[in-house]
Scaffold this motif. Structure first.
Motif, PDB file in Angstrom:
ATOM      1  N   LYS A 138      40.594  28.925  42.882  1.00  0.00           N
ATOM      2  CA  LYS A 138      40.300  29.641  44.246  1.00  0.00           C
ATOM      3  C   LYS A 138      40.401  30.928  44.368  1.00  0.00           C
ATOM      4  O   LYS A 138      39.622  31.872  44.841  1.00  0.00           O
ATOM      5  CB  LYS A 138      40.880  28.639  45.231  1.00  0.00           C
ATOM      6  CG  LYS A 138      40.646  27.309  45.241  1.00  0.00           C
ATOM      7  CD  LYS A 138      41.305  26.389  46.535  1.00  0.00           C
ATOM      8  CE  LYS A 138      42.800  26.597  46.621  1.00  0.00           C
ATOM      9  NZ  LYS A 138      43.512  25.752  45.278  1.00  0.00           N
ATOM     10  N   THR A 139      41.666  31.618  44.056  1.00  0.00           N
ATOM     11  CA  THR A 139      42.143  32.898  44.307  1.00  0.00           C
ATOM     12  C   THR A 139      41.021  33.800  43.634  1.00  0.00           C
ATOM     13  O   THR A 139      40.654  34.891  44.281  1.00  0.00           O
ATOM     14  CB  THR A 139      43.427  33.077  43.985  1.00  0.00           C
ATOM     15  OG1 THR A 139      44.479  32.190  44.484  1.00  0.00           O
ATOM     16  CG2 THR A 139      43.969  34.375  44.295  1.00  0.00           C
ATOM     17  N   LYS A 140      40.761  33.638  42.473  1.00  0.00           N
ATOM     18  CA  LYS A 140      39.936  34.438  41.737  1.00  0.00           C
ATOM     19  C   LYS A 140      38.600  34.664  42.212  1.00  0.00           C
ATOM     20  O   LYS A 140      37.908  36.026  42.444  1.00  0.00           O
ATOM     21  CB  LYS A 140      39.741  34.162  40.244  1.00  0.00           C
ATOM     22  CG  LYS A 140      38.544  34.957  39.333  1.00  0.00           C
ATOM     23  CD  LYS A 140      38.521  34.485  37.988  1.00  0.00           C
ATOM     24  CE  LYS A 140      37.055  35.161  37.416  1.00  0.00           C
ATOM     25  NZ  LYS A 140      37.070  36.567  37.585  1.00  0.00           N
ATOM     26  N   VAL A 141      37.887  33.715  42.842  1.00  0.00           N
ATOM     27  CA  VAL A 141      36.672  33.753  43.469  1.00  0.00           C
ATOM     28  C   VAL A 141      36.679  34.353  44.726  1.00  0.00           C
ATOM     29  O   VAL A 141      35.880  35.469  45.038  1.00  0.00           O
ATOM     30  CB  VAL A 141      36.127  32.302  44.064  1.00  0.00           C
ATOM     31  CG1 VAL A 141      35.000  32.177  44.848  1.00  0.00           C
ATOM     32  CG2 VAL A 141      36.001  31.196  42.664  1.00  0.00           C
ATOM     33  N   GLN A 156      33.294  28.890  39.159  1.00  0.00           N
ATOM     34  CA  GLN A 156      33.758  30.172  39.866  1.00  0.00           C
ATOM     35  C   GLN A 156      32.423  30.833  40.042  1.00  0.00           C
ATOM     36  O   GLN A 156      32.242  31.500  41.120  1.00  0.00           O
ATOM     37  CB  GLN A 156      34.873  30.804  39.240  1.00  0.00           C
ATOM     38  CG  GLN A 156      36.280  30.179  39.382  1.00  0.00           C
ATOM     39  CD  GLN A 156      37.447  30.635  38.366  1.00  0.00           C
ATOM     40  OE1 GLN A 156      36.901  31.443  37.307  1.00  0.00           O
ATOM     41  NE2 GLN A 156      38.313  30.596  38.870  1.00  0.00           N
ATOM     42  N   LEU A 157      31.730  30.958  39.008  1.00  0.00           N
ATOM     43  CA  LEU A 157      30.569  31.896  38.937  1.00  0.00           C
ATOM     44  C   LEU A 157      29.466  31.327  39.853  1.00  0.00           C
ATOM     45  O   LEU A 157      28.887  32.121  40.534  1.00  0.00           O
ATOM     46  CB  LEU A 157      30.065  32.046  37.320  1.00  0.00           C
ATOM     47  CG  LEU A 157      28.981  33.068  37.215  1.00  0.00           C
ATOM     48  CD1 LEU A 157      29.420  34.559  37.648  1.00  0.00           C
ATOM     49  CD2 LEU A 157      28.324  32.938  35.794  1.00  0.00           C
ATOM     50  N   GLU A 158      29.284  30.117  39.933  1.00  0.00           N
ATOM     51  CA  GLU A 158      28.272  29.198  40.525  1.00  0.00           C
ATOM     52  C   GLU A 158      28.491  29.726  42.017  1.00  0.00           C
ATOM     53  O   GLU A 158      27.757  29.985  43.154  1.00  0.00           O
ATOM     54  CB  GLU A 158      28.200  27.867  40.360  1.00  0.00           C
ATOM     55  CG  GLU A 158      27.464  27.644  39.064  1.00  0.00           C
ATOM     56  CD  GLU A 158      27.563  26.172  38.650  1.00  0.00           C
ATOM     57  OE1 GLU A 158      28.299  25.283  39.431  1.00  0.00           O
ATOM     58  OE2 GLU A 158      27.034  25.814  37.763  1.00  0.00           O
ATOM     59  N   PHE A 162      46.415  39.638  42.017  1.00  0.00           N
ATOM     60  CA  PHE A 162      45.493  41.017  42.152  1.00  0.00           C
ATOM     61  C   PHE A 162      45.626  41.625  40.745  1.00  0.00           C
ATOM     62  O   PHE A 162      44.555  42.178  40.422  1.00  0.00           O
ATOM     63  CB  PHE A 162      46.265  41.904  43.451  1.00  0.00           C
ATOM     64  CG  PHE A 162      45.529  41.904  44.660  1.00  0.00           C
ATOM     65  CD1 PHE A 162      44.291  43.020  44.629  1.00  0.00           C
ATOM     66  CD2 PHE A 162      45.323  40.890  45.466  1.00  0.00           C
ATOM     67  CE1 PHE A 162      43.532  42.926  45.651  1.00  0.00           C
ATOM     68  CE2 PHE A 162      44.550  40.994  46.571  1.00  0.00           C
ATOM     69  CZ  PHE A 162      43.566  42.109  46.697  1.00  0.00           C
ATOM     70  N   PRO A 163      46.629  41.970  40.211  1.00  0.00           N
ATOM     71  CA  PRO A 163      46.729  42.605  38.892  1.00  0.00           C
ATOM     72  C   PRO A 163      45.934  41.715  37.805  1.00  0.00           C
ATOM     73  O   PRO A 163      45.440  42.693  36.945  1.00  0.00           O
ATOM     74  CB  PRO A 163      48.125  42.666  38.642  1.00  0.00           C
ATOM     75  CG  PRO A 163      49.126  42.413  39.944  1.00  0.00           C
ATOM     76  CD  PRO A 163      48.064  41.616  40.658  1.00  0.00           C
ATOM     77  N   GLN A 164      45.890  40.702  37.745  1.00  0.00           N
ATOM     78  CA  GLN A 164      45.147  39.713  36.810  1.00  0.00           C
ATOM     79  C   GLN A 164      43.542  39.635  37.203  1.00  0.00           C
ATOM     80  O   GLN A 164      43.055  39.644  36.279  1.00  0.00           O
ATOM     81  CB  GLN A 164      45.816  38.384  36.981  1.00  0.00           C
ATOM     82  CG  GLN A 164      45.170  37.391  35.762  1.00  0.00           C
ATOM     83  CD  GLN A 164      45.575  36.043  35.707  1.00  0.00           C
ATOM     84  OE1 GLN A 164      46.835  35.643  36.555  1.00  0.00           O
ATOM     85  NE2 GLN A 164      45.093  35.262  34.788  1.00  0.00           N
ATOM     86  N   HIS A 165      43.244  39.594  38.442  1.00  0.00           N
ATOM     87  CA  HIS A 165      41.723  39.272  38.628  1.00  0.00           C
ATOM     88  C   HIS A 165      41.170  40.430  39.274  1.00  0.00           C
ATOM     89  O   HIS A 165      39.812  40.460  39.255  1.00  0.00           O
ATOM     90  CB  HIS A 165      41.692  37.936  39.391  1.00  0.00           C
ATOM     91  CG  HIS A 165      42.290  36.868  38.467  1.00  0.00           C
ATOM     92  ND1 HIS A 165      41.740  36.284  37.335  1.00  0.00           N
ATOM     93  CD2 HIS A 165      43.142  35.702  38.687  1.00  0.00           C
ATOM     94  CE1 HIS A 165      42.437  35.444  36.959  1.00  0.00           C
ATOM     95  NE2 HIS A 165      43.427  35.004  37.858  1.00  0.00           N
ATOM     96  N   TYR A 166      41.790  41.240  40.212  1.00  0.00           N
ATOM     97  CA  TYR A 166      40.881  41.982  40.989  1.00  0.00           C
ATOM     98  C   TYR A 166      40.036  43.029  40.234  1.00  0.00           C
ATOM     99  O   TYR A 166      40.880  43.765  39.436  1.00  0.00           O
ATOM    100  CB  TYR A 166      41.683  42.969  41.988  1.00  0.00           C
ATOM    101  CG  TYR A 166      41.059  43.378  43.115  1.00  0.00           C
ATOM    102  CD1 TYR A 166      40.142  43.105  43.984  1.00  0.00           C
ATOM    103  CD2 TYR A 166      41.179  45.053  43.147  1.00  0.00           C
ATOM    104  CE1 TYR A 166      39.520  43.524  44.986  1.00  0.00           C
ATOM    105  CE2 TYR A 166      40.286  45.635  44.196  1.00  0.00           C
ATOM    106  CZ  TYR A 166      39.655  45.087  45.034  1.00  0.00           C
ATOM    107  OH  TYR A 166      39.023  45.723  45.997  1.00  0.00           O
ATOM    108  N   PRO A 167      38.982  43.203  40.400  1.00  0.00           N
ATOM    109  CA  PRO A 167      38.026  43.993  39.399  1.00  0.00           C
ATOM    110  C   PRO A 167      37.854  45.476  39.500  1.00  0.00           C
ATOM    111  O   PRO A 167      37.530  46.176  38.771  1.00  0.00           O
ATOM    112  CB  PRO A 167      36.701  43.347  39.577  1.00  0.00           C
ATOM    113  CG  PRO A 167      36.585  42.844  41.031  1.00  0.00           C
ATOM    114  CD  PRO A 167      38.156  42.481  41.248  1.00  0.00           C
ATOM    115  N   LYS A 180      36.760  41.510  36.093  1.00  0.00           N
ATOM    116  CA  LYS A 180      38.038  41.700  35.220  1.00  0.00           C
ATOM    117  C   LYS A 180      38.229  40.659  34.418  1.00  0.00           C
ATOM    118  O   LYS A 180      38.760  40.851  33.146  1.00  0.00           O
ATOM    119  CB  LYS A 180      39.301  41.960  36.243  1.00  0.00           C
ATOM    120  CG  LYS A 180      40.335  42.544  35.373  1.00  0.00           C
ATOM    121  CD  LYS A 180      41.532  42.952  36.438  1.00  0.00           C
ATOM    122  CE  LYS A 180      42.733  43.834  35.727  1.00  0.00           C
ATOM    123  NZ  LYS A 180      43.644  44.319  36.680  1.00  0.00           N
ATOM    124  N   THR A 181      38.438  39.504  34.801  1.00  0.00           N
ATOM    125  CA  THR A 181      38.508  38.217  33.815  1.00  0.00           C
ATOM    126  C   THR A 181      37.149  37.444  34.046  1.00  0.00           C
ATOM    127  O   THR A 181      36.424  37.231  35.164  1.00  0.00           O
ATOM    128  CB  THR A 181      39.607  37.214  34.310  1.00  0.00           C
ATOM    129  OG1 THR A 181      39.768  36.883  35.874  1.00  0.00           O
ATOM    130  CG2 THR A 181      40.971  38.017  34.107  1.00  0.00           C
TER     131      THR A 181
END
Length: 476
Positions: free
Chosen positions: A34-37, A11-13, A71-76, A4-5
Motif C-alpha cells: 500500500k505504501t509504495k502506491v 500496484q500499477l493498476e 521514503f528512501p526505498q520507494h519515493y521517486p 524508483k522501484t
C-alpha cells in the motif's frame, strides 16, 4: 514519471486508474504494498502541481517507518523535506524551528509524519491544522482502523481536520475489526458522500438489527444481526480496493518490515548511563573479551525490553509502561490470521503472556519452562484451533524442526545474536505447505543496539561472531 522501484501489477493498476481520485481506500492486506502506491501517487500529484504536502497519520512507530524505510526505498523524486512528530520533543525550540521551516520553505514535497495519539493533544492538533492550511495536502491515515471509534477525541479531530486536505487516503488490511460498524468513521474521514449517512446511529440501524435489552439495571440496544451488507459493499466499491496476499501472485515469498517505538524517559536515562559506562571501559583500554562484550550488549537489550537484573536471579521493571509491548500489540492489531511471536528473553515471554491474557487473545507458549507434553499440546492447538491466534516462543527452544505454516505473520519482539536462530525461526512459517507470502516484522527502538542487531541478521550476518571487545563501541 519514472518509478524508483518497479511496481507489481496490482500496484500499477491502482496507480494508473486512481491517482487523481480525491477520496480512496486501499483495503489491502499487510505486505501487499500500500505504501509504495501512496508514495508514487503523491509524487505524481506533486509533479503536476496538485499537491505540495503529504500528511501521514499512523500508529506510533509506524509513522517513523514511513520516513526511515519507505521514503528512501520507494519515493521517486530526489528531494523532499520531512519531519517526524515525537511527543517528547514537540515542545522543544529546535523541533519547532524545523517544523516551521518544513511548512514555510521546504525543498521538494513537504512531509509531516505524526502518530494518532498526537491528535489528543492541543499541540498535535494545532501543528496538523497549520500544516493543512499552509500547504496543499494529501492526508493519509495508515492503519485507519485506529479511528473506528466515533466517540474518541482523536477520531473526531482527524475527521474534522481531514476536510482541509485536497486528497484523502485510508490504508488498512483490517477492514473490519470487531464490527462491520467500524467502517463508518473511516469512510466518513474520506467523505460523507460515500456512505451517505450523516450520523452513526442512522448507519448502524440501516445495516444492523437491534432489540432493546435490559441488563444490569438499564436498557440498551443489542445487535442481533447485520443486514444489507451487499448494499454496503456497493457503496464502498467505487472508492475502494481490496487486495489479499493470496491474490497477488508476483509478490516475493518473504516480506520484511519494521515497527518502531521509543523508550520511556526512565529507560532512556538508564540506557544512556549504562552505554556511557561501557564506552569509558573501551576508552580506558580495558581488556574486554568477546563474551563480556556480548554480555554488555545483552544488558542494553534488556533495558529496551523494560527490565533489568537486580541480583539473585531477580528482575525488576524499569518503569510502569513498556513501549516495546505496546508496539507489539499494535502489530497484532494490524495483522490478520495466525501469528508467531519470537522473543529472546523468558521475561519478554512472561510480559507478553500477561498482556495477551489481559486482552483476551488466545495463545500458546513454547519455551524452556514448558514441559514436553505441554509443548505437543501447544503445537496441536495452534495448528488446529482457529481461535488460537498466537504462538509465543523462544527461538532457541522452538526455532528448529517445528511446522508452523498455519501462520503467515512472524513478529520478532526481540532478537538473539545468533544468525542460525534467526534463519531457523524464519523457516518455521516459510516451508512446504505454506500457501501465503510470509510477513516478518521486527520491533525496533531507533538509535539503539536494536538497529545494529536487526540489520546484521537480515544481511545474514552472525552478530555473536562479529562482536569482540575491540569493536563494542561500534555496536552500542
Amino acid at each position: 514519471m519514472k518509478f524508483k522501484t518497479k511496481p507489481f501489477k496490482h500496484q500499477l493498476e491502482e496507480f494508473n486508474a486512481h491517482k487523481l481520485d480525491v477520496d480512496r481506500a486501499l483495503l489491502w492486506e499487510q505486505g501487499t504494498g500500500k505504501t509504495k502506491v501512496i508514495l508514487d501517487t503523491v509524487a505524481w500529484l506533486y509533479l503536476n502541481n496538485e499537491v505540495d504536502g503529504l500528511l501521514i497519520v499512523a500508529p506510533n512507530g509506524v509513522h517513523q517507518n514511513w520516513l526511515q524505510d519507505q521514503f528512501p526505498q520507494h519515493y521517486p523524486l530526489p528531494e523532499y523535506t520531512a519531519i517526524l512528530w515525537e511527543s517528547q520533543r514537540a515542545s522543544g525550540k529546535g523541533f519547532q524551528i524545523k517544523l516551521r521551516q518544513m511548512m514555510e520553505d521546504p525543498k521538494g514535497l513537504a512531509v509531516f509524519a505524526i502518530n494518532y495519539e498526537a491528535f489528543i493533544t492541543e499541540k498535535g492538533q494545532k501543528a496538523v491544522e497549520k500544516f493543512l492550511t499552509m500547504r496543499t495536502v494529501m492526508m493519509v491515515c495508515d492503519e485507519s482502523h485506529k479511528i473506528k471509534a466515533m466517540s474518541a477525541i482523536r477520531t473526531k479531530r482527524i475527521i474534522q481536520l481531514g476536510r482541509y486536505a485536497k486528497y484523502r487516503r485510508i490504508l488498512t488490511g483490517t477492514v473490519i475489526g470487531n464490527s462491520a460498524f467500524d467502517l463508518y468513521s473511516q469512510f466518513l474521514f474520506l467523505g460523507e458522500h460515500i456512505l451517505g449517512y450523516k450520523s452513526e446511529y442512522a448507519f448502524k440501524h440501516r445495516f444492523g438489527v437491534f432489540v432493546k435489552t435490559f441488563m444490569q439495571g438499564r436498557y440498551f440496544n443489542q445487535l442481533v444481526k447485520y443486514r444489507n451488507l451487499d448494499h454496503l459493499k456497493k457503496l464502498m466499491a467505487p472508492y475502494s480496493s481490496r487486495i489479499t496476499k493470496v491474490e497477488v501472485l508476483d509478490l516475493p515469498d518473504k516480506l520484511y518490515t519494521k515497527r518502531y517505538f521509543y523508550m520511556t524517559s526512565e529507560q532512556q536515562k538508564l540506557y544512556t548511563q549504562l552505554k556511557e559506562e561501557f564506552m569509558i571501559e573501551v576508552k580506558k583500554g580495558e581488556i574486554l573479551t568477546a563474551p563480556l562484550a556480548i554480555t554488555r550488549m545483552l544488558r542494553l537489550q534488556q533495558i529496551i525490553s523494560n527490565f533489568v537484573p537486580t541480583g539473585d536471579n531477580e528482575l525488576s521493571p524499569v518503569g510502569t509502561t513498556n513501549p516495546r509491548l505496546e508496539c507489539l500489540m499494535d502489530a497484532i492489531d494490524s495483522s490478520q490470521g495466525k501469528i508467531i511471536i519470537w522473543a529472546r528473553f523468558v521475561e519478554d515471554i512472561r510480559q507478553i503472556n500477561k498482556r495477551l491474557t489481559l486482552d483476551k487473545i488466545e495463545f500458546v507458549e513454547y519455551y524452556g519452562d514448558i514441559g514436553s507434553k505441554e509443548r505437543i499440546s501447544a503445537l496441536n492447538k495452534f495448528s488446529t484451533n482457529i481461535k488460537t491466534r498466537i504462538f509465543l516462543a523462544n527461538p532457541a527452544c522452538a526455532g528448529e524442526g517445528l511446522n508452523l505454516q498455519s501462520a503467515s505473520t512472524v513478529i520478532y519482539y526481540s532478537n538473539s545474536f545468533k544468525l542460525i536462530e534467526r534463519l531457523q525461526s524464519e523457516d518455521r512459517a516459510h516451508r512446504i505447505g505454506q500457501t501465503k507470502n510470509v510477513t516478518y516484522i521486527d520491533i525496533i527502538c531507533p538509535k539503539t543496539i536494536d538497529e545494529h542487531i536487526v540489520k546484521a541478521l537480515i544481511e545474514k550476518k552472525n552478530v555473536a561472531s562479529l562482536v569482540n571487545g575491540d569493536n563494542l563501541a561500534e555496536w552500542i
